[in-house]
Design an enzyme around this catalytic site. Structure first.
Site, PDB file in Angstrom:
ATOM      1  N   SER A 121     -46.046  28.857   9.939  1.00  0.00           N
ATOM      2  CA  SER A 121     -46.461  28.199   8.704  1.00  0.00           C
ATOM      3  C   SER A 121     -47.057  29.244   7.778  1.00  0.00           C
ATOM      4  CB  SER A 121     -47.515  27.119   8.984  1.00  0.00           C
ATOM      5  OG  SER A 121     -48.087  26.646   7.767  1.00  0.00           O
ATOM      6  N   THR A 131     -37.025  21.323  20.050  1.00  0.00           N
ATOM      7  CA  THR A 131     -38.222  20.543  20.364  1.00  0.00           C
ATOM      8  C   THR A 131     -38.803  20.019  19.048  1.00  0.00           C
ATOM      9  OG1 THR A 131     -39.749  22.432  20.277  1.00  0.00           O
ATOM     10  CG2 THR A 131     -38.670  21.970  22.387  1.00  0.00           C
ATOM     11  N   GLY A 132     -39.353  18.828  19.110  1.00  0.00           N
ATOM     12  CA  GLY A 132     -39.803  18.212  17.864  1.00  0.00           C
ATOM     13  C   GLY A 132     -38.617  17.893  16.967  1.00  0.00           C
ATOM     14  N   GLY A 133     -37.552  17.390  17.573  1.00  0.00           N
ATOM     15  CA  GLY A 133     -36.321  17.159  16.825  1.00  0.00           C
ATOM     16  C   GLY A 133     -36.067  15.724  16.431  1.00  0.00           C
ATOM     17  N   TYR A 173     -55.591  24.788  12.825  1.00  0.00           N
ATOM     18  CA  TYR A 173     -54.133  24.722  12.707  1.00  0.00           C
ATOM     19  C   TYR A 173     -53.565  26.093  12.364  1.00  0.00           C
ATOM     20  CZ  TYR A 173     -49.576  23.463  10.686  1.00  0.00           C
ATOM     21  OH  TYR A 173     -48.236  23.388  10.390  1.00  0.00           O
ATOM     22  N   GLY A 223     -36.835  19.199  12.002  1.00  0.00           N
ATOM     23  CA  GLY A 223     -36.193  19.298  13.303  1.00  0.00           C
ATOM     24  C   GLY A 223     -34.986  18.382  13.387  1.00  0.00           C
ATOM     25  N   GLY A 246     -38.471  14.872  10.696  1.00  0.00           N
ATOM     26  CA  GLY A 246     -38.686  16.040   9.846  1.00  0.00           C
ATOM     27  C   GLY A 246     -37.532  17.007   9.846  1.00  0.00           C
TER      28      GLY A 246
END
Length: 247
Positions: free
Chosen positions: A137, A12-14, A150, A19, A17
């Site tokens: 993170s 996901t989020g690929g 965040y 990903g 960046g």
């Protein structure tokens, strides 16, 4: 034969960046990869770069209906999955006093609720011995101004890494997290003007023990290690941060 020949991986989020870089490394070594993203243009560009062994699906990680639809698509495309990289996320900068409900809810929906339910919905498709990797993170252990909401979302993901690692043990599924520090992934350019992003990147490099920011490939290699090589590791968080959270 490639190192990941025959493996089936969901990221996901690929579409951008690290990903996308992770997907590229997998495809180059023979894997089939399904990537998601919210922007159709970025997805189309990523699919073109990755070639025929990749499937690009538009999906919003913060919407449960779309996560359900994603699980159906993954089942139709792959049947079972050998690795899941729950990477989709957004950044959000605001001083504590100026953080509003809308920003807070958006960050929590995409950065915490999204990965939780992505794993829940895809868990029935995870093959025995497979690996789940979350993106946390270094801000989940560092007090950095303007990132309180965040950071809270990423700390939630660190916690669920441990909890889901325990709960998925009976299925012989490992759950770990990669924790990036300052990485030149392009995410800053999505949330601020170029000049401000470059200034922030230079400041992060100057403060880092290694004197630089990281490369997306360095995160991607850590993800692949956790997903496939770290067969006696679960519930762990691997910092990829130039030592910034450690020394």
């Amino acid at each position: 034969m490639g190192k990941y020949e025959g493996k089936k991986v969901v990221i996901t989020g690929g579409s951008t960046g690290f990903g996308l870089v992770t997907a590229r490394l997998l495809v180059d070594e023979g894997a089939r990869v399904l990537i998601t993203g919210r922007g159709q243009d970025a997805l189309d560009a990523a699919a073109e770069r990755l070639g025929g062994n990749a499937v690009a699906v538009r999906s919003d990680a913060g919407e449960l209906a779309e996560i359900d639809a994603l699980a159906d698509r993954v089942k139709a495309e792959f049947g079972t999955v050998d690795a899941l990289f729950a990477n989709a996320g957004i950044n959000g900068f605001a001083p504590f006093e100026e953080t509003g409900e809308e920003l807070f809810d958006q960050l929590m929906a995409i950065n915490a609720k999204g990965p939780y339910f992505t794993v829940q919905k895809l868990a029935p498709l995870l093959a025995e011995g497979s690996g789940v990797v979350f993106t946390t993170s270094v801000v989940n252990v560092l007090g950095i101004p303007a990132l309180s909401a965040y950071a809270a979302g990423k700390a939630a993901v660190r916690s669920m890494t441990r909890s889901l690692a325990r709960e998925l043990l009976p299925r012989k599924v490992r759950v770990n997290a990669v924790s990036p520090g300052p990485i030149d992934s392009g995410i800053l350019l999505k949330s601020m003007p170029r000049e401000a992003a470059e200034q922030m990147k230079a400041g992060m490099a100057a403060e880092n023990p290694m004197g630089r920011v990281g490369r997306p490939e360095e995160v991607a290699r850590a993800v692949l290690f956790l997903a496939f090589e770290a067969t006696f590791t679960t519930g762990a968080e691997l910092a990829v941060d130039g030592g910034g959270s450690q020394i």
